[in-house]
Design an enzyme around this catalytic site. Structure first.
Site, mmCIF file in Angstrom:
data_model
loop_
_atom_site.group_PDB
_atom_site.id
_atom_site.type_symbol
_atom_site.label_atom_id
_atom_site.label_comp_id
_atom_site.label_asym_id
_atom_site.label_seq_id
_atom_site.Cartn_x
_atom_site.Cartn_y
_atom_site.Cartn_z
ATOM 1 N N VAL A 192 -5.261 46.002 61.057
ATOM 2 C CA VAL A 192 -4.738 46.328 62.510
ATOM 3 C C VAL A 192 -3.493 45.677 62.491
ATOM 4 C CG1 VAL A 192 -5.136 46.388 64.861
ATOM 5 C CG2 VAL A 192 -7.184 46.746 63.237
ATOM 6 N N CYS A 193 -2.569 46.590 63.111
ATOM 7 C CA CYS A 193 -1.151 46.028 63.411
ATOM 8 C C CYS A 193 -0.481 45.238 62.337
ATOM 9 C CB CYS A 193 -1.403 44.571 64.546
ATOM 10 S SG CYS A 193 -0.173 44.168 65.637
ATOM 11 N N THR A 194 0.020 44.039 62.416
ATOM 12 C CA THR A 194 0.666 43.442 61.215
ATOM 13 C C THR A 194 -0.174 43.018 60.110
ATOM 14 O OG1 THR A 194 1.063 41.535 62.358
ATOM 15 C CG2 THR A 194 2.781 42.649 62.427
ATOM 16 N N GLY A 195 -1.508 43.266 60.310
ATOM 17 C CA GLY A 195 -2.519 43.161 59.178
ATOM 18 C C GLY A 195 -2.029 43.796 57.869
ATOM 19 N N ALA A 234 -2.278 51.283 63.871
ATOM 20 C CA ALA A 234 -1.150 50.750 64.451
ATOM 21 C C ALA A 234 -1.283 49.393 65.433
ATOM 22 C CB ALA A 234 -0.526 51.755 65.250
#
Lengths: 231, 231
Positions: free
Chosen positions: B114-117, B166
């Site tokens: 998720v996200c910058t993961g 995202a």
């Protein structure tokens, strides 16, 4: 954004204190959705409070989060946020917590709840004569506190400064409303963009009116014992 | 629902282990949104894992959550979930974590971020040649890992069993997709209804395409130092 206040207001004014009430058996997302929205804003300082500070076990899973503050240490927060969860059955008769809530509400700008947190506001006598919402399965019990259950995602009662939100994820929507009320629409927009809250669930079963009957029945049977069962 | 498995399948089969990777400076909602969706399902067992188990401080605020398991203790999870957050700058060069991730991915049903993961999955070499998403402000760096950045809320690459979501709140949508893939649409619907995920934000600024330019600029200036700054 906390580390880099971007506005003059962020530097000049004391931040608004948001007291998030924790208790064993709370539903994590009820408070952590709003927390993620609010804590990005430099003009806000969130504090996790509990009757007994320390590690708090959330409902139905391994998630443990820390309450850093006692109720006594945060007596006059600008905003109070009460999440729901099966664990709040204890709160409904916990006079220490209910007294704190009544006291905090006297000076708070807004006193808010998510999900079955509205039952706790009700037990504290804060919803008498008001419209209020909560998790769709637990709207009826609001009657017993003199409130008028309302199937709305967010209910704002401006006069006694009470906001209630529907189940779990509705706290995110509520927090965005709160940011606009406390500051400005632009602050809410930046917060929404920061968490990229542009929901696109691939299914449309998020309310009992939209969900298949089987899903509604499954949840009703799972939670059948909720109001009276000991946790 | 964890305490009351409602289906025969829930009683018969071992639950699917979901390893949620924690690290100092993670964005809480990145993993706690999906956690709330998944942990309601009796056929799933979530485990919070970290290089060093114990209390983990999340990004930009007071929220502290507990990692109960070491990486070594959870080597073959059914699902891996990697959240984002400024703290993952350390992970991008942490060979212990990247090795664990590569190993876990060999046997996982799905490896997710998720996200910058997604940058962490990239650093582990898991995104080479794949389409991938992440927080809108950090899509470009995906190029450096051989991935093709894609402005989609959830990107599913079925062959190497990778799902990227995202920014922040997109993890909720991702988890609902995952439930349908792992089990059935009915399971995803029940989970959506349980958290009343019927989003109705009162503003529509959840993506850079929809948000006012001022909000986009505010966030870009706030995060300007992100990719290189030490945390």
């Amino acid at each position: 954004m906390n580390d880099h206040p971007s506005t003059e207001a962020g530097r000049r004014e004391a931040p608004i204190e948001v007291a998030i009430l924790l208790f064993d058996g709370l539903t994590a997302l009820d408070c952590l959705g709003p927390y993620e929205v609010l804590q990005n804003v430099p003009m806000i300082e969130c504090k996790f409070v509990a009757e007994k500070p320390g590690l708090i076990r959330t409902e139905g899973g391994p998630l443990v989060i820390e309450a850093q503050h006692s109720l006594e240490a945060v007596r006059n927060p600008g905003v109070v946020l009460v999440p729901g969860g099966a664990g709040n059955r204890q709160l409904l008769k916990n006079q220490t917590v209910l007294d704190w809530l009544r006291e905090a509400h006297r000076t708070s700008r807004w006193t808010t709840s998510v999900c079955t947190g509205s039952l706790v506001l009700g037990a504290a006598g804060l919803l008498d004569g008001l419209r209020a919402t909560g998790h769709w399965m637990f709207l009826e019990p609001l009657h017993s506190f003199g409130a008028e259950p309302t199937s709305q995602r967010v209910v704002i009662e401006a006069e006694p400064r009470i906001i209630t939100a529907a189940g779990v994820s509705a706290g995110i929507d509520m927090a965005l409303r709160l940011l606009e009320i406390l500051f400005a629409r632009e602050v809410a927009e930046a917060a929404q963009l920061a968490i990229e809250y542009d929901p696109q669930p691939h299914i449309d079963a998020g309310s009992p009116a939209k969900a298949p009957a089987a899903a509604v029945e499954l949840l009703r049977s799972d939670f059948a014992g909720y109001p009276t069962e000991a946790s």
